[in-house]
Design a protein around this motif. Structure first.
Motif, mmCIF file in Angstrom:
data_model
loop_
_atom_site.group_PDB
_atom_site.id
_atom_site.type_symbol
_atom_site.label_atom_id
_atom_site.label_comp_id
_atom_site.label_asym_id
_atom_site.label_seq_id
_atom_site.Cartn_x
_atom_site.Cartn_y
_atom_site.Cartn_z
ATOM 1 N N GLY A 1 0.827 -1.204 0.000
ATOM 2 C CA GLY A 1 0.000 0.000 0.000
ATOM 3 C C GLY A 1 0.855 1.245 0.000
ATOM 4 N N ILE A 2 0.287 2.308 -0.525
ATOM 5 C CA ILE A 2 0.936 3.618 -0.524
ATOM 6 C C ILE A 2 0.577 4.280 0.801
ATOM 7 C CG2 ILE A 2 1.171 5.833 -1.708
ATOM 8 C CD1 ILE A 2 1.978 3.464 -3.501
ATOM 9 N N HIS A 3 1.560 4.540 1.647
ATOM 10 C CA HIS A 3 1.307 5.138 2.956
ATOM 11 C C HIS A 3 1.402 6.656 2.920
ATOM 12 C CE1 HIS A 3 1.170 1.206 4.710
ATOM 13 N NE2 HIS A 3 2.389 0.933 4.300
ATOM 14 N N GLU A 4 2.321 7.167 2.125
ATOM 15 C CA GLU A 4 2.478 8.620 2.035
ATOM 16 C C GLU A 4 3.088 8.961 0.685
ATOM 17 O OE1 GLU A 4 4.836 12.285 4.242
ATOM 18 O OE2 GLU A 4 4.754 10.324 5.209
ATOM 19 N N LEU A 5 2.534 9.993 0.069
ATOM 20 C CA LEU A 5 3.053 10.493 -1.195
ATOM 21 C C LEU A 5 3.242 11.993 -1.042
ATOM 22 C CD1 LEU A 5 3.789 10.194 -4.178
ATOM 23 C CD2 LEU A 5 1.361 10.259 -4.703
ATOM 24 N N ASP A 6 4.482 12.425 -1.048
ATOM 25 C CA ASP A 6 4.824 13.838 -0.881
ATOM 26 C C ASP A 6 5.415 14.342 -2.187
ATOM 27 O OD1 ASP A 6 5.790 16.343 -0.230
ATOM 28 O OD2 ASP A 6 7.099 15.642 1.383
ATOM 29 N N ALA A 7 4.553 14.908 -3.036
ATOM 30 C CA ALA A 7 5.000 15.369 -4.350
ATOM 31 C C ALA A 7 6.032 16.487 -4.214
ATOM 32 C CB ALA A 7 3.805 15.837 -5.179
ATOM 33 N N GLY A 8 5.828 17.394 -3.268
ATOM 34 C CA GLY A 8 6.769 18.495 -3.079
ATOM 35 C C GLY A 8 8.132 18.017 -2.636
ATOM 36 N N GLY A 9 8.162 17.076 -1.731
ATOM 37 C CA GLY A 9 9.422 16.529 -1.234
ATOM 38 C C GLY A 9 9.965 15.407 -2.104
ATOM 39 N N MET A 10 9.175 15.036 -3.109
ATOM 40 C CA MET A 10 9.544 13.979 -4.051
ATOM 41 C C MET A 10 9.868 12.664 -3.344
ATOM 42 S SD MET A 10 11.635 16.175 -6.919
ATOM 43 C CE MET A 10 11.914 14.738 -7.910
ATOM 44 N N THR A 11 9.000 12.292 -2.377
ATOM 45 C CA THR A 11 9.171 11.013 -1.695
ATOM 46 C C THR A 11 7.847 10.253 -1.685
ATOM 47 O OG1 THR A 11 8.649 11.941 0.482
ATOM 48 C CG2 THR A 11 10.980 11.905 -0.173
ATOM 49 N N VAL A 12 7.962 8.961 -1.602
ATOM 50 C CA VAL A 12 6.801 8.102 -1.463
ATOM 51 C C VAL A 12 7.170 7.017 -0.452
ATOM 52 C CG1 VAL A 12 7.428 6.647 -3.449
ATOM 53 C CG2 VAL A 12 5.060 6.728 -2.685
ATOM 54 N N THR A 13 6.271 6.765 0.466
ATOM 55 C CA THR A 13 6.476 5.728 1.464
ATOM 56 C C THR A 13 5.465 4.628 1.194
ATOM 57 O OG1 THR A 13 7.164 7.397 3.064
ATOM 58 C CG2 THR A 13 6.579 5.220 3.930
ATOM 59 N N TRP B 1 5.764 -2.185 -8.324
ATOM 60 C CA TRP B 1 6.157 -0.998 -9.097
ATOM 61 C C TRP B 1 4.957 -0.451 -9.861
ATOM 62 C CZ3 TRP B 1 10.151 1.519 -7.736
ATOM 63 C CH2 TRP B 1 11.268 0.880 -7.232
ATOM 64 N N GLU B 2 4.075 -1.322 -10.307
ATOM 65 C CA GLU B 2 2.876 -0.880 -11.017
ATOM 66 C C GLU B 2 2.012 0.019 -10.125
ATOM 67 O OE1 GLU B 2 -0.934 -2.753 -13.432
ATOM 68 O OE2 GLU B 2 0.153 -4.018 -12.019
ATOM 69 N N ALA B 3 1.811 -0.374 -8.882
ATOM 70 C CA ALA B 3 1.009 0.439 -7.954
ATOM 71 C C ALA B 3 1.692 1.770 -7.662
ATOM 72 C CB ALA B 3 0.774 -0.325 -6.653
ATOM 73 N N ILE B 4 3.000 1.748 -7.508
ATOM 74 C CA ILE B 4 3.739 2.984 -7.269
ATOM 75 C C ILE B 4 3.632 3.895 -8.489
ATOM 76 C CG2 ILE B 4 6.047 3.963 -6.901
ATOM 77 C CD1 ILE B 4 6.653 1.368 -5.264
ATOM 78 N N ASP B 5 3.795 3.348 -9.671
ATOM 79 C CA ASP B 5 3.685 4.134 -10.899
ATOM 80 C C ASP B 5 2.311 4.777 -11.015
ATOM 81 O OD1 ASP B 5 4.823 4.982 -13.492
ATOM 82 O OD2 ASP B 5 3.272 3.669 -14.341
#
Length: 122
Positions: free
Chosen positions: A95-107, A114-118
């Motif tokens: 599961g995607i726990h955190e997506l920080d577009a500004g900080g360019m990080t994903v937890t 990789w498909e889910a992350i994409d």
């Protein structure tokens, strides 16, 4: 000894989350290009707490712990050189726990493909 471990894992995780049939053990003991000895079993923990308890039991029994995410690999990373190993199928921890577009990080959780992350990043 492996049978005692399987019984312990069934108590910790639930019998439906401990897989020991020969076909599953063979599948989880191989990747795209390689195959090792059949593992003692496969577990599918629901959460980090049950995973931690299972890892403690597995290592106390002298077995290796092999994490497996999406299952598509060509590196041999989850292939043991012994049958005294338990494969952890991490797909239920995904599961995607955190997506920080500004900080360019994903937890993400273990087992996240990789498909889910994409898809999340799109």
């Amino acid at each position: 000894a492996s049978q005692d471990l399987v019984a312990t894992l069934a108590t910790l995780l639930g019998a439906d989350r401990v897989l020991t049939d020969p076909a599953t053990r063979a599948l989880f003991s191989s990747d795209l290009y390689a195959e090792g000895p059949a593992c003692a079993g496969v577990i599918r923990p629901r959460d980090a707490a049950t995973l931690a308890a299972a890892v403690a039991a597995i290592t106390a029994a002298g077995h290796a712990v092999l994490p497996r995410g999406g299952g598509l690999s060509y590196t041999g990373g989850y292939i043991a050189d012994t049958g005294r190993a338990v494969v952890v199928d991490t797909r239920d921890l995904a599961g995607i726990h955190e997506l920080d577009a500004g900080g360019m990080t994903v937890t993400v959780g273990s087992g996240t493909t990789w498909e889910a992350i994409d898809r999340a990043l799109a």
